[in-house]
Design a protein around this motif. Structure first.
Motif, PDB file in Angstrom:
ATOM      1  N   THR A   1       0.818  -1.224   0.000  1.00 10.31           N
ATOM      2  CA  THR A   1       0.000   0.000   0.000  1.00 10.31           C
ATOM      3  C   THR A   1       0.848   1.270   0.000  1.00 10.31           C
ATOM      4  OG1 THR A   1      -0.270   0.027   2.430  1.00 10.31           O
ATOM      5  CG2 THR A   1      -1.941  -1.155   1.149  1.00 10.31           C
ATOM      6  N   LEU A   2       1.878   1.295  -0.847  1.00  9.87           N
ATOM      7  CA  LEU A   2       2.699   2.491  -0.987  1.00  9.87           C
ATOM      8  C   LEU A   2       2.026   3.457  -1.958  1.00  9.87           C
ATOM      9  CD1 LEU A   2       6.197   0.766  -1.375  1.00  9.87           C
ATOM     10  CD2 LEU A   2       5.090   1.543   0.731  1.00  9.87           C
ATOM     11  N   LEU A   3       2.233   4.741  -1.747  1.00  6.80           N
ATOM     12  CA  LEU A   3       1.697   5.746  -2.664  1.00  6.80           C
ATOM     13  C   LEU A   3       2.574   5.771  -3.913  1.00  6.80           C
ATOM     14  CD1 LEU A   3       0.791   8.630  -0.199  1.00  6.80           C
ATOM     15  CD2 LEU A   3      -0.676   6.801  -1.084  1.00  6.80           C
ATOM     16  N   PRO A   4       2.023   5.466  -5.075  1.00  6.75           N
ATOM     17  CA  PRO A   4       2.856   5.261  -6.273  1.00  6.75           C
ATOM     18  C   PRO A   4       3.574   6.511  -6.755  1.00  6.75           C
ATOM     19  CG  PRO A   4       0.513   5.217  -6.844  1.00  6.75           C
ATOM     20  CD  PRO A   4       0.593   5.195  -5.353  1.00  6.75           C
ATOM     21  N   TRP A   5       3.070   7.699  -6.398  1.00 12.87           N
ATOM     22  CA  TRP A   5       3.700   8.936  -6.865  1.00 12.87           C
ATOM     23  C   TRP A   5       4.774   9.446  -5.917  1.00 12.87           C
ATOM     24  CZ3 TRP A   5      -1.326   8.422  -5.201  1.00 12.87           C
ATOM     25  CH2 TRP A   5      -1.646   9.041  -3.977  1.00 12.87           C
ATOM     26  N   ARG A   6       4.931   8.762  -4.769  1.00 10.25           N
ATOM     27  CA  ARG A   6       5.952   9.191  -3.802  1.00 10.25           C
ATOM     28  C   ARG A   6       7.155   8.269  -3.886  1.00 10.25           C
ATOM     29  NH1 ARG A   6       3.789  12.563   0.708  1.00 10.25           N
ATOM     30  NH2 ARG A   6       5.613  11.915   1.874  1.00 10.25           N
ATOM     31  N   THR A   7       8.343   8.841  -3.710  1.00  7.73           N
ATOM     32  CA  THR A   7       9.560   8.035  -3.704  1.00  7.73           C
ATOM     33  C   THR A   7       9.590   7.147  -2.457  1.00  7.73           C
ATOM     34  OG1 THR A   7      10.812   9.712  -2.494  1.00  7.73           O
ATOM     35  CG2 THR A   7      10.826   9.851  -4.919  1.00  7.73           C
ATOM     36  N   VAL A   8      10.536   6.229  -2.434  1.00  9.95           N
ATOM     37  CA  VAL A   8      10.696   5.335  -1.293  1.00  9.95           C
ATOM     38  C   VAL A   8      10.874   6.130  -0.002  1.00  9.95           C
ATOM     39  CG1 VAL A   8      12.332   3.730  -0.212  1.00  9.95           C
ATOM     40  CG2 VAL A   8      11.546   3.322  -2.555  1.00  9.95           C
ATOM     41  N   ILE A   9      11.784   7.083  -0.001  1.00  5.52           N
ATOM     42  CA  ILE A   9      12.048   7.836   1.228  1.00  5.52           C
ATOM     43  C   ILE A   9      10.829   8.651   1.644  1.00  5.52           C
ATOM     44  CG2 ILE A   9      13.026   9.900   0.122  1.00  5.52           C
ATOM     45  CD1 ILE A   9      14.453   8.115   3.246  1.00  5.52           C
ATOM     46  N   ASP A  10      10.085   9.159   0.664  1.00 12.12           N
ATOM     47  CA  ASP A  10       8.890   9.936   0.998  1.00 12.12           C
ATOM     48  C   ASP A  10       7.762   9.041   1.503  1.00 12.12           C
ATOM     49  OD1 ASP A  10      10.094  12.315   0.389  1.00 12.12           O
ATOM     50  OD2 ASP A  10       9.316  12.424  -1.658  1.00 12.12           O
TER      51      ASP A  10
ATOM     52  N   LEU B   1      10.717   4.926  -7.249  1.00 15.30           N
ATOM     53  CA  LEU B   1       9.270   4.871  -7.093  1.00 15.30           C
ATOM     54  C   LEU B   1       8.850   3.430  -6.835  1.00 15.30           C
ATOM     55  CD1 LEU B   1       8.238   7.291  -9.985  1.00 15.30           C
ATOM     56  CD2 LEU B   1       8.121   7.759  -7.520  1.00 15.30           C
ATOM     57  N   PRO B   2       7.703   3.213  -6.173  1.00 15.46           N
ATOM     58  CA  PRO B   2       7.297   1.851  -5.833  1.00 15.46           C
ATOM     59  C   PRO B   2       7.283   0.885  -7.019  1.00 15.46           C
ATOM     60  CG  PRO B   2       5.945   3.411  -4.642  1.00 15.46           C
ATOM     61  CD  PRO B   2       6.801   4.215  -5.590  1.00 15.46           C
ATOM     62  N   GLN B   3       6.858   1.349  -8.202  1.00 15.45           N
ATOM     63  CA  GLN B   3       6.775   0.448  -9.350  1.00 15.45           C
ATOM     64  C   GLN B   3       8.148   0.002  -9.850  1.00 15.45           C
ATOM     65  OE1 GLN B   3       5.512   3.545  -9.235  1.00 15.45           O
ATOM     66  NE2 GLN B   3       5.795   4.683 -11.164  1.00 15.45           N
ATOM     67  N   GLN B   4       9.198   0.646  -9.354  1.00 11.17           N
ATOM     68  CA  GLN B   4      10.554   0.259  -9.733  1.00 11.17           C
ATOM     69  C   GLN B   4      11.147  -0.779  -8.773  1.00 11.17           C
ATOM     70  OE1 GLN B   4      11.889   4.433  -9.675  1.00 11.17           O
ATOM     71  NE2 GLN B   4      12.365   4.239 -11.862  1.00 11.17           N
TER      72      GLN B   4
ATOM     73  N   GLY C   1       9.187  -7.883  -2.703  1.00  9.71           N
ATOM     74  CA  GLY C   1       9.875  -7.959  -1.420  1.00  9.71           C
ATOM     75  C   GLY C   1      10.438  -6.628  -0.987  1.00  9.71           C
ATOM     76  N   MET C   2      10.953  -5.855  -1.937  1.00  4.88           N
ATOM     77  CA  MET C   2      11.487  -4.533  -1.615  1.00  4.88           C
ATOM     78  C   MET C   2      10.370  -3.593  -1.188  1.00  4.88           C
ATOM     79  SD  MET C   2      14.181  -4.347  -4.774  1.00  4.88           S
ATOM     80  CE  MET C   2      14.957  -2.776  -4.440  1.00  4.88           C
ATOM     81  N   GLN C   3       9.214  -3.691  -1.843  1.00  2.38           N
ATOM     82  CA  GLN C   3       8.083  -2.859  -1.441  1.00  2.38           C
ATOM     83  C   GLN C   3       7.664  -3.162   0.001  1.00  2.38           C
ATOM     84  OE1 GLN C   3       4.792  -2.827  -4.201  1.00  2.38           O
ATOM     85  NE2 GLN C   3       6.147  -2.729  -5.979  1.00  2.38           N
ATOM     86  N   GLN C   4       7.672  -4.447   0.372  1.00 10.90           N
ATOM     87  CA  GLN C   4       7.303  -4.793   1.741  1.00 10.90           C
ATOM     88  C   GLN C   4       8.339  -4.302   2.744  1.00 10.90           C
ATOM     89  OE1 GLN C   4       4.177  -5.052   1.645  1.00 10.90           O
ATOM     90  NE2 GLN C   4       3.968  -6.921   2.833  1.00 10.90           N
ATOM     91  N   ARG C   5       9.599  -4.236   2.344  1.00 10.74           N
ATOM     92  CA  ARG C   5      10.612  -3.655   3.226  1.00 10.74           C
ATOM     93  C   ARG C   5      10.298  -2.173   3.488  1.00 10.74           C
ATOM     94  NH1 ARG C   5      16.662  -5.769   1.632  1.00 10.74           N
ATOM     95  NH2 ARG C   5      16.103  -7.876   0.987  1.00 10.74           N
ATOM     96  N   VAL C   6       9.882  -1.471   2.438  1.00  9.24           N
ATOM     97  CA  VAL C   6       9.508  -0.061   2.599  1.00  9.24           C
ATOM     98  C   VAL C   6       8.316   0.052   3.547  1.00  9.24           C
ATOM     99  CG1 VAL C   6       8.730   2.040   1.428  1.00  9.24           C
ATOM    100  CG2 VAL C   6      10.392   0.531   0.311  1.00  9.24           C
TER     101      VAL C   6
END
Length: 288
Positions: A119-128, A164-167, A171-176
Motif C-alpha cells: 500500500t505504498l503511494l505510487p507517486w511518492r519516492t521510497v524515502i517519501d 518509485l514503488p513500481q521500480q 519484497g522490496m516494497q514490503q521492506r519499505v
C-alpha cells in the motif's frame, strides 16, 4: 504519554534514537505482560444476519517478544489484528496494550501495522513513503523517532531512496512498508501476512530480514501467517486458531535458540514443532 521504552531503544546507525535495546525477559523468568487480549469476541451483521468471526479468544504478548497467529482462512486472524490496532472494536471482551485501551495506544502512536499489500503511494519516492507518517502527525525525526534515512539503511534499501514503488520488487516494497510502520517507533508491530504474495525464495529471505530488523528494534511483534514453517521460524510463541468461529485451539511455545538460522529448520526440534502445529490445525477443522 509514551512508555519509557521510547528513550531506551538501541540506536540505528545514523538514526535519532539513543541508548541500548531493552532486555527481553529471561527464559523461565517472570513474564512481562504487554499486550493482553481477554475473552474477545467479534460479531458482524451481514444482511441482517449475525456472523461470529471470533469467540472467546484470549492471548498475551510479552514485551519485546515475537509471536505468530496461524489458522485456516476465514478464522478471524486478520480481524483479531485489527481489533488490537483499534481499526475495529470487539463486541465482547477487552484488549489492552500496557494497560491502555487500543484507542489510547493508537492515539499515542504506539502501534505500527503492516498490511498484506505494501500500500505504498505510487507517486511518492521510497524515502517519501517512509516519511509519510511523520508528515501526517506533524512530527520531524528527533528524539525517540527513527529518521527515514536510518530506516532505509535498516531495511537494506539505502540505494533506493529516490526510486518509485513500481521500480521495486514485491519484497522490496514490503521492506519499505515495514520501515514506514517503524518510523514513529511503535511499541507494537502488527503484521498481516506481509509476505503472503511473495515466492518461496523471496519469502524466506524476507523472514531473515524481518528477524534482523526485529533484533535491532526489539519491538513487540505479532505476525499473522498461513505458513507453519514461517510461524515456527520467526516466533517465540505460536497461537493456533480453529476454523470459524475463530477460537484459540492451542498455544505452542517455540524454544529454538536465537538468533535463528537456516540450520534451525533442519533440526528435529523444528520438525516436531511444525508437526505439533499441523496437528492442532487439523483438530481445529470442523468435523464432517
Amino acid at each position: 504519554m509514551r512508555s519509557a521504552r521510547s528513550s531506551g531503544l538501541r540506536a540505528i546507525p545514523g538514526g535519532a534514537a539513543a541508548g541500548t535495546a531493552p532486555a527481553r525477559p529471561a527464559p523461565g523468568g517472570p513474564a512481562q505482560e504487554f499486550v493482553k487480549v481477554d475473552r474477545v469476541g467479534m460479531r458482524f451483521d451481514i444482511g441482517g444476519k449475525a456472523f461470529t468471526a471470533l469467540d472467546d479468544v484470549s492471548l498475551t504478548l510479552e514485551r519485546g517478544s515475537f509471536a505468530a497467529i496461524i489458522g485456516p482462512s476465514g478464522c478471524g486472524k486478520s480481524t483479531l489484528l485489527r481489533l488490537i490496532a483499534d481499526i475495529l472494536q470487539p463486541t465482547a471482551g477487552s484488549i489492552s496494550i500496557e494497560g491502555l485501551p487500543p484507542a489510547q495506544a493508537r492515539a499515542d502512536r504506539r502501534i505500527g501495522f503492516v498490511f498484506q499489500e505494501a500500500t505504498l503511494l505510487p507517486w511518492r519516492t521510497v524515502i517519501d513513503n517512509i516519511a509519510l507518517p511523520l508528515e501526517i502527525v506533524g512530527a520531524r525525526p528527533g528524539a525517540g523517532i527513527y529518521s527515514p534515512q536510518s530506516l532505509l539503511r535498516l531495511v537494506g534499501l539505502e540505494g533506493f531512496a529516490q526510486a518509485l514503488p513500481q521500480q521495486l520488487s514485491g519484497g522490496m516494497q514490503q521492506r519499505v512498508a515495514i520501515a514506514r510502520a517503524l518510523v514513529l517507533q511503535p511499541d507494537v508491530l502488527l503484521m498481516d501476512e506481509p509476505f503472503g504474495a511473495l515466492d518461496e525464495i523471496t519469502r524466506q529471505k524476507m523472514n531473515f530480514e524481518l528477524l534482523r530488523i526485529w533484533e535491532e528494534t526489539r519491538t513487540t511483534a505479532l505476525l499473522v501467517t498461513h505458513s507453519i514453517a514461517e510461524a515456527v521460524f520467526m516466533s517465540d510463541r505460536v497461537y493456533v486458531m480453529s476454523a470459524r468461529p475463530g477460537r484459540l485451539e492451542q498455544v505452542v511455545p517455540v524454544d529454538l535458540p536465537r538468533p535463528r538460522t537456516a540450520a534451525h529448520m533442519r533440526t528435529p526440534g523444528f520438525a516436531e514443532l511444525v508437526n505439533t502445529i499441523r496437528d492442532a490445525l487439523l483438530r481445529g477443522e470442523p468435523q464432517a
